[in-house]
Design a protein around this motif. Structure first.
Motif, PDB file in Angstrom:
ATOM      1  N   LYS A  71       0.844  -1.195   0.000  1.00  0.00           N
ATOM      2  CA  LYS A  71       0.000   0.000   0.000  1.00  0.00           C
ATOM      3  C   LYS A  71       0.875   1.237   0.000  1.00  0.00           C
ATOM      4  N   VAL A  72       0.557   2.152  -0.873  1.00  0.00           N
ATOM      5  CA  VAL A  72       1.279   3.420  -0.849  1.00  0.00           C
ATOM      6  C   VAL A  72       0.506   4.356   0.084  1.00  0.00           C
ATOM      7  N   THR A  73       1.082   4.639   1.240  1.00  0.00           N
ATOM      8  CA  THR A  73       0.388   5.509   2.197  1.00  0.00           C
ATOM      9  C   THR A  73       1.150   6.809   2.316  1.00  0.00           C
ATOM     10  N   HIS A  74       0.473   7.775   2.905  1.00  0.00           N
ATOM     11  CA  HIS A  74       1.084   9.077   3.108  1.00  0.00           C
ATOM     12  C   HIS A  74       2.306   8.948   4.014  1.00  0.00           C
ATOM     13  N   ASN A  75       2.147   8.113   5.010  1.00  0.00           N
ATOM     14  CA  ASN A  75       3.234   7.950   5.970  1.00  0.00           C
ATOM     15  C   ASN A  75       3.904   6.601   5.742  1.00  0.00           C
ATOM     16  N   THR A  76       5.179   6.628   5.547  1.00  0.00           N
ATOM     17  CA  THR A  76       5.860   5.374   5.268  1.00  0.00           C
ATOM     18  C   THR A  76       6.373   4.715   6.544  1.00  0.00           C
ATOM     19  N   ARG A  77       6.177   5.384   7.691  1.00  0.00           N
ATOM     20  CA  ARG A  77       6.578   4.826   8.986  1.00  0.00           C
ATOM     21  C   ARG A  77       8.031   4.358   9.005  1.00  0.00           C
ATOM     22  N   VAL A  78       8.910   5.302   8.781  1.00  0.00           N
ATOM     23  CA  VAL A  78      10.339   5.024   8.845  1.00  0.00           C
ATOM     24  C   VAL A  78      10.746   4.797  10.299  1.00  0.00           C
ATOM     25  N   LEU A  79      10.138   5.570  11.189  1.00  0.00           N
ATOM     26  CA  LEU A  79      10.566   5.538  12.588  1.00  0.00           C
ATOM     27  C   LEU A  79      10.008   4.312  13.288  1.00  0.00           C
ATOM     28  N   PRO A  80      10.769   3.782  14.236  1.00  0.00           N
ATOM     29  CA  PRO A  80      10.321   2.572  14.938  1.00  0.00           C
ATOM     30  C   PRO A  80       9.357   2.918  16.076  1.00  0.00           C
ATOM     31  N   GLY A  81       8.761   1.876  16.627  1.00  0.00           N
ATOM     32  CA  GLY A  81       8.028   2.046  17.884  1.00  0.00           C
ATOM     33  C   GLY A  81       6.587   2.407  17.738  1.00  0.00           C
ATOM     34  N   PHE A  82       6.004   2.297  16.530  1.00  0.00           N
ATOM     35  CA  PHE A  82       4.602   2.677  16.362  1.00  0.00           C
ATOM     36  C   PHE A  82       3.692   1.795  17.203  1.00  0.00           C
ATOM     37  N   LYS A  83       3.863   0.471  17.031  1.00  0.00           N
ATOM     38  CA  LYS A  83       2.970  -0.454  17.743  1.00  0.00           C
ATOM     39  C   LYS A  83       3.157  -0.339  19.251  1.00  0.00           C
ATOM     40  N   LEU A  84       4.407  -0.275  19.674  1.00  0.00           N
ATOM     41  CA  LEU A  84       4.690  -0.205  21.111  1.00  0.00           C
ATOM     42  C   LEU A  84       4.080   1.047  21.728  1.00  0.00           C
ATOM     43  N   SER A  85       4.344   2.206  21.111  1.00  0.00           N
ATOM     44  CA  SER A  85       3.892   3.460  21.734  1.00  0.00           C
ATOM     45  C   SER A  85       2.380   3.595  21.675  1.00  0.00           C
ATOM     46  N   LEU A  86       1.785   3.243  20.518  1.00  0.00           N
ATOM     47  CA  LEU A  86       0.329   3.378  20.416  1.00  0.00           C
ATOM     48  C   LEU A  86      -0.363   2.352  21.306  1.00  0.00           C
ATOM     49  N   GLY A  87       0.200   1.143  21.334  1.00  0.00           N
ATOM     50  CA  GLY A  87      -0.381   0.095  22.181  1.00  0.00           C
ATOM     51  C   GLY A  87      -0.371   0.506  23.643  1.00  0.00           C
ATOM     52  N   LEU A  88       0.767   1.035  24.079  1.00  0.00           N
ATOM     53  CA  LEU A  88       0.901   1.477  25.466  1.00  0.00           C
ATOM     54  C   LEU A  88      -0.084   2.611  25.765  1.00  0.00           C
ATOM     55  N   THR A  89      -0.180   3.556  24.824  1.00  0.00           N
ATOM     56  CA  THR A  89      -1.068   4.707  25.009  1.00  0.00           C
ATOM     57  C   THR A  89      -2.518   4.265  25.151  1.00  0.00           C
ATOM     58  N   ILE A  90      -2.937   3.382  24.230  1.00  0.00           N
ATOM     59  CA  ILE A  90      -4.342   2.962  24.244  1.00  0.00           C
ATOM     60  C   ILE A  90      -4.647   2.129  25.489  1.00  0.00           C
ATOM     61  N   THR A  91      -3.726   1.229  25.848  1.00  0.00           N
ATOM     62  CA  THR A  91      -3.939   0.402  27.045  1.00  0.00           C
ATOM     63  C   THR A  91      -4.077   1.288  28.284  1.00  0.00           C
ATOM     64  N   TYR A  92      -3.149   2.221  28.424  1.00  0.00           N
ATOM     65  CA  TYR A  92      -3.120   3.091  29.602  1.00  0.00           C
ATOM     66  C   TYR A  92      -4.381   3.947  29.677  1.00  0.00           C
ATOM     67  N   LEU A  93      -4.747   4.550  28.537  1.00  0.00           N
ATOM     68  CA  LEU A  93      -5.949   5.384  28.522  1.00  0.00           C
ATOM     69  C   LEU A  93      -7.200   4.564  28.822  1.00  0.00           C
ATOM     70  N   SER A  94      -7.242   3.322  28.323  1.00  0.00           N
ATOM     71  CA  SER A  94      -8.403   2.474  28.587  1.00  0.00           C
ATOM     72  C   SER A  94      -8.511   2.169  30.071  1.00  0.00           C
ATOM     73  N   LEU A  95      -7.386   1.791  30.672  1.00  0.00           N
ATOM     74  CA  LEU A  95      -7.408   1.402  32.086  1.00  0.00           C
ATOM     75  C   LEU A  95      -7.680   2.593  32.996  1.00  0.00           C
ATOM     76  N   ILE A  96      -7.082   3.728  32.695  1.00  0.00           N
ATOM     77  CA  ILE A  96      -7.153   4.867  33.617  1.00  0.00           C
ATOM     78  C   ILE A  96      -8.349   5.769  33.342  1.00  0.00           C
ATOM     79  N   VAL A  97      -8.735   5.903  32.068  1.00  0.00           N
ATOM     80  CA  VAL A  97      -9.803   6.850  31.757  1.00  0.00           C
ATOM     81  C   VAL A  97     -11.090   6.164  31.288  1.00  0.00           C
ATOM     82  N   LEU A  98     -10.977   5.274  30.305  1.00  0.00           N
ATOM     83  CA  LEU A  98     -12.194   4.777  29.645  1.00  0.00           C
ATOM     84  C   LEU A  98     -12.993   3.812  30.501  1.00  0.00           C
ATOM     85  N   ILE A  99     -12.338   2.822  31.116  1.00  0.00           N
ATOM     86  CA  ILE A  99     -13.091   1.854  31.937  1.00  0.00           C
ATOM     87  C   ILE A  99     -13.748   2.555  33.133  1.00  0.00           C
ATOM     88  N   PRO A 100     -13.007   3.409  33.855  1.00  0.00           N
ATOM     89  CA  PRO A 100     -13.670   4.147  34.953  1.00  0.00           C
ATOM     90  C   PRO A 100     -14.843   4.997  34.461  1.00  0.00           C
TER      91      PRO A 100
END
Lengths: 281, 295
Positions: free
Chosen positions: B21-50
């Motif tokens: 797929k030709v996308t706008h962002n080629t994601r050269v930088l590492p850590g997308f899954k790790l950082s987004l995964g951590l962000t979503i997990t943390y926000l879910s536990l601390i903000v969304l579930i409560p």
């Protein structure tokens, strides 16, 4: 664009307005601060020191530091991860993620405490399960920590996101092209670029974590020497008409606020270019 | 789908092959899954579930119970006190905050830097400290209260006390919203207005104020939102008389202390929904104002 240079007020209107503002600042900001010191030393230095040396006061200080020591690093790591994900990649739902991130600033502190009681309190969703397992969250340290984490969650992320957006990815892309792996990229390129904004965010986060009242008040249960943080200790003493004790403890937090303001002003002055331009809190 | 045997092997497209797929962002930088995964997990536990618990729990005794709680006279009275005084305090801060921002950006005087730094004190000073200090200051034997007592004005333990606390809490929001806009305001526009014969008042109201309006409204929204949820600085000075000086956040705490979880959640959800409603209206107004400003 040329801003008008500040100068001494000369016209009567300008002088009048300046005097009004100084008087207003004295009334609204400076007097309440001075009053804390005045009330704390109302009966001299000895009662002041006696109240601070009380075991309940000491345990409140320790608990406040402990809660902040757990909550702030967690929110700092989260803030870095969130800022990295949001500023370095494009993905759908980013706007929604940013709105959720800002929610704790809009929610009443009391509600930020209430939600944890709804989950983990005696009649909470997980209350019975926790009781069977012998785990206490509400009216105990874990409750204080999660309530503090919720209230202070956006501080670090909110400092880093605008800054990292402005800085762009050129340096980081160059480092990756030259063969840097993920962690060395972060520690050698990104972290040095964001260190002052991170410090700034951590400073604000720590100040709020140590001073938080509403949210921790709901989950604490006010057990003396056990679950009273410093702000709660102040409340208990004040309601018992121990004015000197309450204000003595308040001087510690007021001192913390002054130190925070000094460090904050210093960071803004010294590292203006390395901090985000727009800030709300 | 397999190609005819005569086709050269180099042209064979393996089954299941999808071109990248030709996308706008080629994601050269590492850590997308790790950082987004951590962000979503943390926000879910601390903000969304409560928050899910807050949204779900009011209804556990049925719709009728919710309606009964929301229409309870004491709850309605507390909402009136909370929103009414928050509004009044934000309005007061609109004027004084603008004056403070104006003087701090336009004039030079000894002690200005310190005053500027002290604007942020309400952000930094823990609310409980502000609460007890304001309460003793405005009590009848306090620094200010003793001066007001002969005039027949009582502040501590009255609705006026809530107003004083919310003015303290809200001041920095207005000042810090307006200050950057005022600092960057083009002096030439002002000079042009003066050259064209505008009086200082005309310049202020027809040139400067319209340009500041969006920032003022932003500051107003922030101060108002903060005031509605405020607890620590208010409860000491309010006196907390039901129907008179009882704020909604305190009523939530009272219901919780009676182990009325559903009632507490109902009142909390009402408070939150109402303040979001106000914020949406203010945001829309701000959008209109800034669009008009760009024309």
């Amino acid at each position: 664009m040329s801003a008008k240079a500040a100068r001494f007020p000369k016209t009567p209107a300008a002088i009048g307005l300046t005097l009004f503002v100084i008087a207003w600042m004295v009334l609204v900001i400076i007097l309440p601060l001075a009053n804390v010191l005045f009330e704390a030393f109302a009966r001299g230095v000895a009662p002041y020191l006696t109240s601070l040396a009380h075991p309940d006061a000491i345990s409140a200080v320790k608990l406040t530091l402990l809660v902040a020591a757990i909550a702030v690093p967690l929110n700092a790591v989260f803030g870095i991860a969130a800022a990295w994900a949001i500023t370095r990649f494009e993905f759908s739902g980013k706007g929604l993620l940013l709105s959720i991130l800002d929610l704790p600033f809009t929610i009443s502190p009391v509600i930020s405490g209430l939600v944890w009681v709804l989950l983990f309190g005696a009649h909470g969703w997980f209350g019975a399960v926790l009781q069977d397992a012998g785990i206490q969250i509400i009216f105990a340290l874990p409750g204080l920590v999660i309530a503090t984490i919720l209230v202070t969650l956006p501080f670090v992320a909110r400092e880093l996101i605008p800054l990292m957006q402005d800085q762009g990815t050129d340096e980081e892309v160059a480092a990756v092209t030259l063969g840097a792996n993920g962690w060395s990229l972060f520690f050698r390129v990104t972290l040095p670029n964001i260190k002052w904004a991170l410090t700034y965010g951590v400073l604000l986060c720590t100040a709020r974590a140590m001073g938080e009242f509403g949210a921790v008040s709901v989950v604490s249960g006010h057990i003396r020497g056990l679950t009273n943080t410093l702000p709660l200790h102040i409340e208990v003493l004040y309601n018992e008409y121990d004015s000197v004790g309450a204000f003595a403890a308040a001087t510690l937090l007021a001192g913390l606020a002054i130190i925070t303001l000094i460090l904050k002003t210093f960071l803004e002055w010294r590292f203006a270019g390395e901090l985000a331009a727009h800030r709300k809190h | 789908m397999s190609p005819p045997a005569s086709t050269p092997a180099t042209h064979v497209v393996p089954e299941g092959f999808k071109p990248p797929k030709v996308t706008h962002n080629t994601r050269v930088l590492p850590g997308f899954k790790l950082s987004l995964g951590l962000t979503i997990t943390y926000l879910s536990l601390i903000v969304l579930i409560p928050l899910a618990a807050l949204i779900a729990r009011p209804w556990e005794h049925g719709l009728e119970a919710v309606i009964n709680t929301v229409t309870d006279e004491r709850v309605l009275a507390s909402l009136k006190v909370t929103f009414g005084i928050s509004f009044a305090a934000a309005i007061a801060n609109l004027f004084t905050g603008l004056a403070v921002a104006w003087v701090l950006t336009r004039y030079e005087f000894p002690g200005k830097r310190i005053l500027d730094a002290l604007v942020d004190l309400p952000f930094a000073l823990p609310t409980a400290v502000a609460g007890i200090s304001l309460c003793t200051m405005y009590a009848t034997n306090g620094w200010i209260g003793s001066l007001l007592e002969p005039l027949g004005i009582r502040v501590s333990y009255t609705p006026l006390g809530i107003f004083v606390a919310l003015v303290f809490v809200g001041l920095p929001f207005i000042v810090r919203s307006v200050q950057p806009v005022l600092a960057e305001f083009d002096a030439e526009v002002e000079e042009a207005a003066t050259t064209l014969g505008a009086s200082p008042l005309q310049t202020a109201f027809r040139v400067i104020l319209p340009a500041l309006a969006p920032a003022l409204l932003t500051g107003f929204s922030l101060a108002f939102a903060r005031a509605v949820g405020e607890y620590g600085s208010v409860i000491f000075i309010a006196g907390n008389m039901p129907f008179l000086s009882e704020i909604t956040p305190l009523l939530i705490v009272i219901k919780l202390e009676e182990f009325d979880y559903a009632g507490a959640a109902t009142v909390a959800l009402t408070l939150l929904s109402l303040s979001f409603l106000v914020l949406i209206v203010l945001n829309a107004a701000q959008l209109i104002l800034s669009k008009r400003g760009q024309k």
